[in-house]
Design a protein around this motif. Sequence first.
Motif, short mmCIF file in Angstrom:
data_model
loop_
_atom_site.label_atom_id
_atom_site.label_comp_id
_atom_site.label_asym_id
_atom_site.label_seq_id
_atom_site.Cartn_x
_atom_site.Cartn_y
_atom_site.Cartn_z
N GLU A 333 0.86 -1.18 0.00
CA GLU A 333 0.00 0.00 0.00
C GLU A 333 0.90 1.24 0.00
N GLU A 334 0.73 2.07 -1.00
CA GLU A 334 1.54 3.28 -1.10
C GLU A 334 0.68 4.50 -0.81
N ARG A 335 1.22 5.35 0.05
CA ARG A 335 0.52 6.58 0.39
C ARG A 335 1.41 7.77 0.06
N GLU A 336 0.79 8.90 -0.21
CA GLU A 336 1.51 10.12 -0.51
C GLU A 336 1.44 11.06 0.69
N LEU A 337 2.50 11.82 0.89
CA LEU A 337 2.51 12.81 1.97
C LEU A 337 1.58 13.97 1.63
N GLN A 338 0.90 14.45 2.64
CA GLN A 338 0.04 15.61 2.45
C GLN A 338 0.90 16.87 2.29
N LYS A 339 0.50 17.74 1.39
CA LYS A 339 1.21 19.00 1.18
C LYS A 339 0.51 20.12 1.95
N PRO A 340 1.25 21.02 2.59
CA PRO A 340 2.70 20.96 2.77
C PRO A 340 3.09 19.94 3.83
N VAL A 341 4.29 19.40 3.69
CA VAL A 341 4.80 18.43 4.66
C VAL A 341 5.14 19.16 5.96
N GLU A 342 4.64 18.64 7.08
CA GLU A 342 4.89 19.29 8.37
C GLU A 342 6.29 19.02 8.89
N GLY A 343 6.77 17.77 8.72
CA GLY A 343 8.11 17.43 9.16
C GLY A 343 8.20 16.85 10.54
N ASN A 344 7.11 16.27 11.06
CA ASN A 344 7.14 15.57 12.35
C ASN A 344 7.74 14.18 12.13
N MET A 345 8.78 13.84 12.90
CA MET A 345 9.47 12.56 12.73
C MET A 345 9.38 11.74 14.01
N GLU A 346 9.27 10.43 13.82
CA GLU A 346 9.25 9.51 14.95
C GLU A 346 10.08 8.28 14.59
N ASP A 414 8.71 5.94 -2.51
CA ASP A 414 10.05 6.53 -2.43
C ASP A 414 10.04 7.97 -2.94
N HIS A 415 9.29 8.22 -4.01
CA HIS A 415 9.25 9.56 -4.58
C HIS A 415 8.65 10.56 -3.60
N SER A 416 7.53 10.16 -2.97
CA SER A 416 6.87 11.06 -2.03
C SER A 416 7.77 11.32 -0.82
N LEU A 417 8.44 10.28 -0.34
CA LEU A 417 9.30 10.42 0.84
C LEU A 417 10.49 11.34 0.54
N ARG A 418 11.20 11.05 -0.55
CA ARG A 418 12.44 11.78 -0.80
C ARG A 418 12.19 13.18 -1.33
N SER A 419 10.99 13.42 -1.87
CA SER A 419 10.69 14.78 -2.30
C SER A 419 10.55 15.73 -1.11
N ALA A 420 10.38 15.17 0.09
CA ALA A 420 10.27 16.01 1.29
C ALA A 420 11.63 16.40 1.83
N TYR A 421 12.70 15.73 1.34
CA TYR A 421 14.04 15.95 1.88
C TYR A 421 14.92 16.75 0.91
N GLY A 422 15.83 17.50 1.50
CA GLY A 422 16.92 18.10 0.76
C GLY A 422 18.20 17.72 1.47
N MET A 423 19.21 17.26 0.74
CA MET A 423 20.40 16.72 1.39
C MET A 423 21.66 17.31 0.77
N VAL A 424 22.56 17.77 1.64
CA VAL A 424 23.88 18.22 1.21
C VAL A 424 24.91 17.35 1.93
N LEU A 425 25.71 16.65 1.13
CA LEU A 425 26.69 15.73 1.72
C LEU A 425 28.08 16.36 1.72
N GLN A 426 28.96 15.74 2.47
CA GLN A 426 30.35 16.19 2.50
C GLN A 426 31.01 16.00 1.14
#
Length: 586
Positions: A333-346, A414-426
Amino acid sequence: MAKRNGSARESFWKLFSFLKPYKLSLFLSLISAFLSVVFSLFLPILLGKAVDKIAGKGAVDFLGLGQILRIMLLVLLLAVGFQWLMNQLNTYLTFHVIEDIRKKAFSHIQAAPLSSIDAKEPGELLSRLTTDIEQISQGLFVLLNQFLQAVFSILETAFFLFLLEWRIALILLALTPLSFFIAKFISKRSYLYFQNQSKSRGEIAAFSTEAIGNVKLLKAFMQEAPKESLYQEKNERLSQYSMQANFYSSLVNPFTRFLNALGYALVGGIGALFCLRGSLSIGQLSSLLAYATQYAKPFNDITSVITEIQNALAAASRVFAFLEEEEMKQKTEERELQKPVEGNMELSGLYFSYTKNQKLIQDLSLSVKSGQNIAIVGPTGCGKTTLINLLMRFYEPNQGGIFLDGIPYDKLSDHSLRSAYGMVLQDSWLKSDTVLENIRYGSPEKSREEVIAASKRAGCHHFILQLQKGYDTPLPEDGGNLSQGQKQLLCIARVMLRDPAILILDEATSSIDTRTEEKVQRAFQEMLKGRTAFIVAHRLSTIQNADCILVMKDGNVIEKGSHDELLQENGFYKNLYESQFQGAET
C-alpha cells in the motif's frame, strides 16, 4: 563440469526470453533462414542436371542447359534475397534485445537496494553493464545469423542427400554424432574458462577504475610501481584464462574438419563405384559431392563461432546474476505525503547493522517535532551517516520503524518520501552539464531567476559570473577544474533551490573557507527556520544553536539535549567539545 554446462543452458534460455516480445521478427527471420538454405541447396541438384546435359560425347543439350542456367540464376537471386532479409531481421533483433537488456540493467540499478550496489566495486559493475553486454550482443548476432542457419543447413542437406542416394546419406549421417560428441565434450570444458575470463575482465575493470580515480593519491604515496605490478598480475591471469578458453574452443574446428574431409572422401569413393555400376550418373555424383561439402560447412561454421557463443553465455550468466538480485521490497500500500509536509518525525525501536556479525544501531528511539533542528555528533564510526541513510530510506532497518507526519516509511512511496528531503553531503557531486542545469538538478521546473536567487543565498553567484559563460558554462563530470569548495557551494545552491520541508546536512560546509562558511551558515539559518533539519557535524561550534543534540557512540544515542544542557551533564559531549577547543587554542 555438468553444473557449469547447465548454467550455460540457463543463460541461453534467459537470453531467449528477451526475444519473446519480437516473436514476429524472430519467426520471419527463421523462415528467411530456412528458405535461403532451401534455395541454396537446390543449386547442386540443378548443377548435377546441367552436368548431365553435357556429359555425353557430342550430345550437348544446349537448349536444356540454357533453361537450367536460367532457373539457377532465379534460385540464386531468391537465396541471396532471403539471406539479405534474414541479416536485416537479425540485426534488428540483436540491437533491440541488447537495448532491452541495457534498459533492464539500468532500471535494476535504480530499484536495487543500496546495500547491493555498495557491495560491488564500481569498475566490476561497470564491466557487467558495458563489456559483458557487448559480448552478449556479439554472441546473439552470431547465434541468430550463423548458428541457426547452420542447423537448418544440416537438416536440409540431409534431406536432399536422401533424395539423391540414401545409402551415401547414411554414411555421412553416421559421422554426425561423432562431430557433435567432440564439440560437446570440448565446449563443456571451455565454458568454465570463459566464465573465469569474464570474471577476470571485471576485476581488471574494477582495478583500473580505482587506480584512475585515485591517481593523485597513488603518486602522492609513490605507489605507482606496486600498483603496476598488481595490474600486471591481474592482466597475466586474464591472459591465461583467455588462452585456455580459446585453446579448448579452437580444438573443435580441426576435429570436425577432419571428420568432414573423411566424409567427403567416402562420398567420392563410394559414389565413383556407384557410377561404374551405372546406378548413379556423373551429374548426380557431382551433386552428392557438392552436398558433402555443403553438409560439412555448417559443422565448420558452428565450431568456428562456438567461441563467441560460449563467451557470450559466460558474460550473460554474470549479467543475469546481477539482474536477478533482490530488488527493494514492493509496498502493498503506497501513500503520498500531504502537502505541505509538516516534518514531524518519529523513530521507534530502530535496529540496524550492515552485517549480521557487527551490530551498529540498537534500540534507537527519537521524537522530532516540526521545525526542530537535530544535530548528530559523535566519534567516527558511531553511526551518524548510517542514521542519515535510514532517514533517506537508502537502507531498511532490521527492526523498528520510522514515521513521517504519522505515516510509516514502509507505506510511503520513495518519490513522495524523498521529495520532502533536501540533502547536502560532505562529498559533492556534479553531472556533465551546464552550471545552471547542475543547480536545477531535481528541480527542472525552476526558472533561471530562481536559480540565480538560490545561488546568491548559497554564496556562489559571484564565482559563477567569473566563469567563461557564467551560468551556461558547461562542466565535465565531477566539476572539472572547480575547487572542492566551489563544487560544494553549487550543491548547497541546488538544495536551497529545491526548498524542501526537511533538511539533511552532512558536514555541508566542510570544504569551504571560513569567510564563505559564515555567509552560508547565515543562509542556512534563514533556511532552517520553520523546517525540520538533521545536521551531522564534527565542528561542534556550528551546532550550538540546535534544538536538540544527539550524541552517538557505537550506534547508540548516549546523550541527548541542548548544547547548554549537555555541557552541564559533564559527559561525553563535554569532553568532545572541550577537546576541540583545547586543540584549537593549542
